[in-house]
Design a protein around this motif. Structure first.
Motif, mmCIF file in Angstrom:
data_model
loop_
_atom_site.group_PDB
_atom_site.id
_atom_site.type_symbol
_atom_site.label_atom_id
_atom_site.label_comp_id
_atom_site.label_asym_id
_atom_site.label_seq_id
_atom_site.Cartn_x
_atom_site.Cartn_y
_atom_site.Cartn_z
ATOM 1 N N SER A 215 0.854 -1.183 0.000
ATOM 2 C CA SER A 215 0.000 0.000 0.000
ATOM 3 C C SER A 215 0.892 1.236 0.000
ATOM 4 O O SER A 215 2.025 1.199 0.492
ATOM 5 N N PHE A 216 0.356 2.327 -0.555
ATOM 6 C CA PHE A 216 1.146 3.553 -0.634
ATOM 7 C C PHE A 216 0.234 4.750 -0.462
ATOM 8 O O PHE A 216 -0.856 4.804 -1.034
ATOM 9 N N ASN A 217 0.694 5.711 0.346
ATOM 10 C CA ASN A 217 -0.093 6.914 0.639
ATOM 11 C C ASN A 217 0.693 8.174 0.308
ATOM 12 O O ASN A 217 1.898 8.232 0.543
ATOM 13 N N TYR A 218 -0.027 9.167 -0.236
ATOM 14 C CA TYR A 218 0.503 10.521 -0.325
ATOM 15 C C TYR A 218 -0.138 11.299 0.815
ATOM 16 O O TYR A 218 -1.302 11.697 0.742
ATOM 17 N N GLY A 219 0.581 11.513 1.896
ATOM 18 C CA GLY A 219 -0.003 12.185 3.045
ATOM 19 C C GLY A 219 -0.907 11.241 3.826
ATOM 20 O O GLY A 219 -1.020 10.052 3.530
ATOM 21 N N LYS A 220 -1.595 11.778 4.816
ATOM 22 C CA LYS A 220 -2.394 10.950 5.714
ATOM 23 C C LYS A 220 -3.693 10.461 5.077
ATOM 24 O O LYS A 220 -4.178 9.385 5.388
ATOM 25 N N LEU B 190 -4.882 -5.820 -13.731
ATOM 26 C CA LEU B 190 -5.952 -4.823 -13.802
ATOM 27 C C LEU B 190 -6.075 -4.101 -12.465
ATOM 28 O O LEU B 190 -6.439 -4.706 -11.454
ATOM 29 N N LEU B 191 -5.752 -2.803 -12.472
ATOM 30 C CA LEU B 191 -5.903 -1.978 -11.273
ATOM 31 C C LEU B 191 -7.229 -1.229 -11.343
ATOM 32 O O LEU B 191 -7.531 -0.589 -12.359
ATOM 33 N N CYS C 117 -5.482 5.684 -11.139
ATOM 34 C CA CYS C 117 -5.594 4.496 -10.280
ATOM 35 C C CYS C 117 -4.270 4.116 -9.623
ATOM 36 O O CYS C 117 -4.238 3.228 -8.768
ATOM 37 N N GLY C 118 -3.168 4.751 -10.023
ATOM 38 C CA GLY C 118 -1.880 4.471 -9.377
ATOM 39 C C GLY C 118 -0.930 3.615 -10.196
ATOM 40 O O GLY C 118 0.041 3.084 -9.649
#
Length: 254
Positions: free
Chosen positions: A11-16, A205-206, A42-43
């Motif tokens: 998993s990956f987050n930009y900010g909280k 497929l994302l 979609c990343g």
């Protein structure tokens, strides 16, 4: 075949409050060709950058050749969407650049560069500056510059998206030829259903929430016939996936 790349619960987050990718699990086998397909935002490119080691902080585990990825590796080659070539340098100097940074002996560099330039069909353009080339020729130079370093994994971020259809088809065939002849494992991010089917062994497929909705094995012999019934089956399958994504709400939306 053994796995070259393994992703577990990534998993990956930009900010909280901006989660881009959620619980990604899949592997990439050696010498395979894998594409990542999904709706805009979609990343896909973020996932490619994680595998390349451009982001050091993420949840879960990404392994390349059995070691966790936290930084870029010389054994991975990346072709950026904007190509990132040096327009003031010649074709030869651009292709040579990575080998020069690795301090490869000049004579060895020369042999490798000339061979790779020949492989991408630019033997008559050694001394041409990048600024004088067409879009398709620039793309060939970008591939040559990356592949000349003999990476174990080739990462491609929508490399053909800005090209006309005819040039794109030609370069897809050339990419497949390089992939086969060099035994390079290839991971491609694309928006194109046709490109994913034509090139890939598997398509990841994302969905719009940044999760893996499905992994589709493309069980078609090469060279692939875009007019065949079997090819159309995969086109419909991937088209339906993208259509459903356009119509369905993002996670957390009403």
């Amino acid at each position: 075949m053994s796995s070259l790349v393994q992703l577990e619960n990534v998993s990956f987050n930009y900010g909280k409050n901006a989660t881009i990718l959620r619980d990604i699990d899949f592997s990439i086998q050696k010498n395979s060709f894998v594409s990542i397909l999904g709706p805009s935002g979609c990343g896909k490119s973020t996932l490619l950058n994680l595998i390349a080691g451009f982001h050091s902080t993420y949840e879960g585990r990404i392994e390349f050749e059995g070691k966790q990825v936290r930084k870029p590796s010389k054994d991975q080659g990346f072709v950026f969407q904007d190509l990132a070539l040096f327009p003031w340098l010649s074709v030869y100097k651009n292709v040579e650049f990575g080998l020069k940074m690795q301090k490869i002996h000049k004579q060895t560099r020369d042999l490798k560069v000339k061979k790779m330039i020949e492989m991408v069909g630019l033997s008559d353009y050694h001394s041409f500056p990048i600024s004088s080339l067409s879009g398709g020729m620039k793309q060939r130079v970008a591939l040559a510059r990356t592949l000349v370093t003999e990476p174990d994994l080739l990462l491609l971020d929508e490399p053909f998206s800005a090209l006309d259809a005819q040039t794109r088809d030609v370069l897809q065939d050339e990419l497949l030829s390089l992939h086969t002849n060099l035994n390079t494992t290839t991971l491609l991010v694309t928006h194109s259903i046709d490109e994913a089917i034509y090139l890939s062994d598997k398509v990841v497929l994302l969905d719009k929430n940044g999760t893996v909705k499905d992994i589709v094995s493309i069980e078609l012999e090469r060279p692939r016939d875009r007019t065949s019934t079997d090819y159309n089956f995969y086109q419909r399958k991937l088209y339906d996936f993208l259509k459903d994504e356009r119509l369905s709400p993002r996670k957390g939306e009403d």
